[in-house]
Design a protein around this motif. Structure first.
Motif, PDB file in Angstrom:
ATOM      1  N   GLU A  67       0.705  -1.165  -0.022  1.00  0.00           N
ATOM      2  CA  GLU A  67       0.239   0.290  -0.003  1.00  0.00           C
ATOM      3  C   GLU A  67       0.759   1.255  -0.177  1.00  0.00           C
ATOM      4  N   PHE A  68       2.027   1.874   0.545  1.00  0.00           N
ATOM      5  CA  PHE A  68       3.372   2.745   0.837  1.00  0.00           C
ATOM      6  C   PHE A  68       3.950   2.569  -0.100  1.00  0.00           C
ATOM      7  N   CYS A  69       4.010   3.889  -0.079  1.00  0.00           N
ATOM      8  CA  CYS A  69       5.510   4.253  -1.479  1.00  0.00           C
ATOM      9  C   CYS A  69       6.075   4.016  -0.830  1.00  0.00           C
ATOM     10  N   PRO A  70       7.449   3.424  -1.630  1.00  0.00           N
ATOM     11  CA  PRO A  70       8.044   3.586  -0.860  1.00  0.00           C
ATOM     12  C   PRO A  70       9.412   5.388  -0.511  1.00  0.00           C
ATOM     13  N   HIS A  71       8.881   5.613  -0.863  1.00  0.00           N
ATOM     14  CA  HIS A  71       9.432   6.928  -0.760  1.00  0.00           C
ATOM     15  C   HIS A  71       9.594   7.435   0.675  1.00  0.00           C
ATOM     16  N   ARG A  72       8.012   8.570   1.090  1.00  0.00           N
ATOM     17  CA  ARG A  72       7.637   8.580   2.268  1.00  0.00           C
ATOM     18  C   ARG A  72       6.629   8.224   2.985  1.00  0.00           C
ATOM     19  N   ARG A  73       6.138   6.940   2.050  1.00  0.00           N
ATOM     20  CA  ARG A  73       5.612   5.914   3.182  1.00  0.00           C
ATOM     21  C   ARG A  73       3.866   6.657   2.434  1.00  0.00           C
ATOM     22  N   ALA A  74       3.650   7.195   1.858  1.00  0.00           N
ATOM     23  CA  ALA A  74       2.133   7.775   1.311  1.00  0.00           C
ATOM     24  C   ALA A  74       1.458   6.445   0.922  1.00  0.00           C
ATOM     25  N   SER A  75       0.259   6.228   0.928  1.00  0.00           N
ATOM     26  CA  SER A  75      -0.752   5.983   0.615  1.00  0.00           C
ATOM     27  C   SER A  75      -1.125   5.486  -0.797  1.00  0.00           C
ATOM     28  N   LEU A  76      -1.067   3.809  -1.080  1.00  0.00           N
ATOM     29  CA  LEU A  76      -1.174   4.634  -2.545  1.00  0.00           C
ATOM     30  C   LEU A  76      -2.421   4.007  -3.489  1.00  0.00           C
ATOM     31  N   PHE A  77      -3.734   3.496  -1.696  1.00  0.00           N
ATOM     32  CA  PHE A  77      -4.672   4.504  -2.059  1.00  0.00           C
ATOM     33  C   PHE A  77      -5.396   5.628  -2.920  1.00  0.00           C
ATOM     34  N   TRP A  78      -4.435   6.802  -2.850  1.00  0.00           N
ATOM     35  CA  TRP A  78      -5.209   7.753  -3.132  1.00  0.00           C
ATOM     36  C   TRP A  78      -3.568   8.192  -4.265  1.00  0.00           C
TER      37      TRP A  78
END
Length: 428
Positions: A68-79
């Motif tokens: 779920e979480f982008c490896p850059h800054r761990r934002a959710s890819l749900f968005w």
């Protein structure tokens, strides 16, 4: 009764746990195809085996299942934006395909080629039999898809539903293989009391379950190991020279097929850990010989058997512990044992009442729990064997799932597995 260590071994399924590694050696149902209805549609959250994942259908129609979480800054890819064969994080624009490859990193200079060194966790998926399946295990040990009969019939012959249950997967499995509880939990008051009117009615019935199952409340259990799991044979008294047998298939890691009467539709389940305290309940009704009947469709609509209405986003049942499963105490007093509508909600209510992860060291089991004891032993053997380096046989041999359940009358001197051999072979 299990020891505390055994209970923990069976019920903890996060990544890196023995049971978690075991489940990850199989293809598992992950979501319904209808959750991703078209190419480049919005992504959806999927929690599976303790992992938070995102599923998306790319421009070519392929389903991706990624962290779920982008490896850059761990934002959710749900968005994220699902576009041009990839899912783009809206925070800084990093984009990933269904294989976890980073396709674009617009906030980094091209000459650094940083995107070539970044990947996101992704899992293989397959669309098969009304499910999207996922494989979360060792890429070098990818198994076969199970050749379940319901997965191979046309869509018109099958109905699939998914619901959230707020218990560990094992509580659900044990409910599915417990053939004695239906004499009580799913019974009417008249059936439980065996009133004269009820007994006369069922004796005149052609339905074997109505005629024999509900009249014998203390059946005899026999369990036999198979290549894919167990046959759970439950024997009840019938006519003077006959027994009534109900044969349930338990298939590794967590499938069951409910005993059925020849000529009627067949029903089954699969329970998949969501995490240690919740699971996904997959329920399937199918007819190998033709489209589901109007009677089947009406049962589904009325939620009278294994399917029930759920929230379309969370898949939590409309009847749930927050509203006491919409129990009707007057109905319970006058007509049904529970006052809760539908077998699925009845099972859910009683299993969730044990807590999300029951303490099996405090149980007191009897002979009616023979199947539950055998299933726990089998799972413990399988999990420990895998810890010693032995891959599960069933995971690598999809054809061993080519079986059915059965219910039938047999002469008292006929062995159940011999008498039901042909009935328990899938035909599609």
């Amino acid at each position: 009764m299990l020891s505390r260590e055994e209970n923990e071994l069976l019920t903890h399924t996060d990544a890196g746990t023995p049971a978690g590694n075991y489940f990850r050696s199989f293809w598992l149902p992950a979501l319904l195809p209808s959750e991703l209805p078209s190419a480049d549609c919005p992504p959806v959250r999927v929690r599976l085996m303790g992992e938070d994942l995102i599923a998306f259908r790319d421009t070519n129609g392929q389903v991706g299942l990624v962290d779920e979480f982008c490896p850059h800054r761990r934002a959710s890819l749900f968005w994220g934006r699902n576009e041009e064969c990839g899912l783009r994080c809206v925070y800084h624009g990093w984009k990933f395909d269904v294989n976890g490859t980073c396709l674009d990193m617009p906030n980094e200079p091209d000459e650094y080629r940083f995107q070539n060194r970044v990947r996101i966790t992704s899992y293989p998926t397959r669309e098969y039999g009304g499910f999207v399946w996922a494989y979360l295990g060792d890429p070098d040990q990818q198994p076969e898809l199970p050749k379940l009969e319901w997965a191979r019939v046309p869509d018109s012959h099958r109905y699939v539903s998914k619901r959230l249950q707020e218990t560990n997967y094992l509580q659900s499995v044990e409910g599915g293989i417990d053939s004695s509880h239906s004499n009580f939990l799913h019974a009417s008051v008249d059936a439980f009391r065996l009133t004269d009117a009820y007994v006369a009615q069922v004796k005149a019935s052609s339905n074997l379950r109505a005629k024999y199952h509900l009249l014998d409340k203390a059946p005899i259990f026999t369990v036999k190991k198979t290549d894919c799991g167990l046959i759970i044979a439950v024997r009840r008294n019938a006519e003077e020279d006959q027994y009534y047998w109900r044969l349930t298939q338990f298939m590794l890691p967590s499938y069951t097929i409910i005993p059925y009467q020849k000529g009627l539709s067949i029903n089954g389940h699969c329970w998949v850990p969501r995490d240690d305290h919740t699971c996904w309940v997959w329920s399937v009704s199918w007819n190998p010989d033709g489209p589901l009947s109007q009677e089947d469709r009406e049962s589904i609509r009325k939620e009278s058997f294994i399917h029930e209405r759920v929230d379309p986003v969370t898949f939590r049942p409309i009847r749930n512990k927050d509203n006491n499963y919409l129990i009707d105490r007057e109905q319970q007093r006058a007509s049904t044992m529970t006052g809760i509508h539908g077998f699925a909600a009845q099972d859910q209510a009683i299993q969730e009442s044990m807590g999300p992860l029951t303490d099996r060291t405090r149980e007191r089991l009897g002979t009616s729990d023979t199947a539950i004891i055998a299933t726990r032993r089998l799972l413990l053997q399988e999990i420990r064997a895998m810890e010693e380096g032995h891959e599960p046989f069933a995971a690598k041999h999809g054809d061993v799932y080519w079986v059915r359940s059965a219910s039938l009358l047999l002469k008292r001197d006929v062995e159940f597995d011999e008498g039901a051999r042909e009935l328990m072979k899938a035909k599609v």
